[in-house]
Design an enzyme around this catalytic site. Structure first.
Site, PDB file in Angstrom:
ATOM      1  N   VAL A   1       0.864  -1.081  -0.152  1.00 58.43           N
ATOM      2  CA  VAL A   1      -0.048  -0.300  -0.071  1.00 58.43           C
ATOM      3  C   VAL A   1       1.029   1.079   0.035  1.00 58.43           C
ATOM      4  O   VAL A   1       1.748   1.133   1.030  1.00 58.43           O
ATOM      5  CB  VAL A   1      -0.907  -0.321   1.661  1.00 58.43           C
ATOM      6  N   PHE A   2       0.619   2.146  -0.715  1.00 57.08           N
ATOM      7  CA  PHE A   2       1.749   3.757  -0.698  1.00 57.08           C
ATOM      8  C   PHE A   2       0.919   4.486  -0.399  1.00 57.08           C
ATOM      9  O   PHE A   2      -0.665   4.220  -1.132  1.00 57.08           O
ATOM     10  CB  PHE A   2       1.885   3.633  -2.913  1.00 57.08           C
TER      11      PHE A   2
ATOM     12  N   GLY B   1      -0.200  11.134   1.894  1.00 62.45           N
ATOM     13  CA  GLY B   1      -0.543  11.669   2.795  1.00 62.45           C
ATOM     14  C   GLY B   1      -0.512  11.141   4.223  1.00 62.45           C
ATOM     15  O   GLY B   1      -0.121  10.459   5.283  1.00 62.45           O
ATOM     16  N   SER B   2      -1.551  11.232   5.332  1.00 64.14           N
ATOM     17  CA  SER B   2      -1.854  10.344   6.131  1.00 64.14           C
ATOM     18  C   SER B   2      -1.816   9.614   6.616  1.00 64.14           C
ATOM     19  O   SER B   2      -1.016   8.831   7.454  1.00 64.14           O
ATOM     20  CB  SER B   2      -3.227  10.369   7.321  1.00 64.14           C
TER      21      SER B   2
ATOM     22  N   GLU C   1     -10.869   5.748   2.248  1.00 67.45           N
ATOM     23  CA  GLU C   1     -10.605   6.736   1.643  1.00 67.45           C
ATOM     24  C   GLU C   1     -11.791   6.954   0.457  1.00 67.45           C
ATOM     25  O   GLU C   1     -11.681   7.375  -0.829  1.00 67.45           O
ATOM     26  CB  GLU C   1      -9.289   5.824   1.087  1.00 67.45           C
TER      27      GLU C   1
END
Length: 176
Positions: free
Chosen positions: A6-7, A10-11, A84
């Site tokens: 997983v890339f 941000g948070s 997301e």
């Protein structure tokens, strides 16, 4: 199938919120980190939207990649989708990223949907700062969001000149 990656840009970099077996600095080519997503709730309102981070096409982005054990795939993907994909402004993609070790891996990424109503378009630093300045939502001031992101990037050893240029155009705490 085996483990997957997983890339985070941000948070997800400082608060992934899911179990993983490895963390690595990584670069995603073809997308850049940008304040390009209108926030109508957390960092703004429908009348005065703020901006939050998204990945939009062009350039490259340094972030963190997380290796997730295969046995956790369903659990982690459910978590990521709930986090997301709430408003569908992000699209789930599997894209190649280059780890700091030089290895290339496929990683789950969340990129902005340029046709979604929350997409603010490609903004320059002045335009982004003008939108951020004064926007406030349920989670607080939009300026605080930008400042916090830059502090977190720095703690991870990541510089983002574009974000720093936006922040430089915002009023400082002392000036408020």
């Amino acid at each position: 199938m085996g483990d997957f990656w997983v890339f985070g840009y941000g948070s997800l970099m400082w608060r992934p919120g899911f179990a993983h077996s490895e963390t690595a600095r990584a670069r995603l080519f073809g997308y850049r980190r940008s304040l390009c997503v209108r926030s109508f709730v957390h960092r703004g309102t429908p009348e005065r939207p703020g901006l939050v981070l998204g990945l939009e096409s062009g350039g490259s982005c340094v972030g963190m990649a997380y290796r997730v054990p295969f046995g956790l795939r369903e659990e982690v993907m459910a978590y990521l989708r709930a986090r997301e994909l709430v408003t569908s402004v992000y699209l789930e993609r599997t894209l190649p990223v280059r780890l700091a070790s030089g290895a290339a891996v496929e990683a789950v990424c969340y990129v902005v949907d340029r046709f979604h109503t929350q997409y603010a378009g490609r903004l320059d630093e002045a335009q982004a700062a003008a939108i951020v300045r004064g926007a406030v939502g349920r989670s607080g001031r939009n300026e605080d969001y930008v400042e916090s992101a830059i502090r977190h990037f720095a703690a991870l050893g990541i510089r983002d000149p574009w974000m720093e240029a936006v922040a430089a155009r915002l009023p400082t705490r002392e000036a408020k």
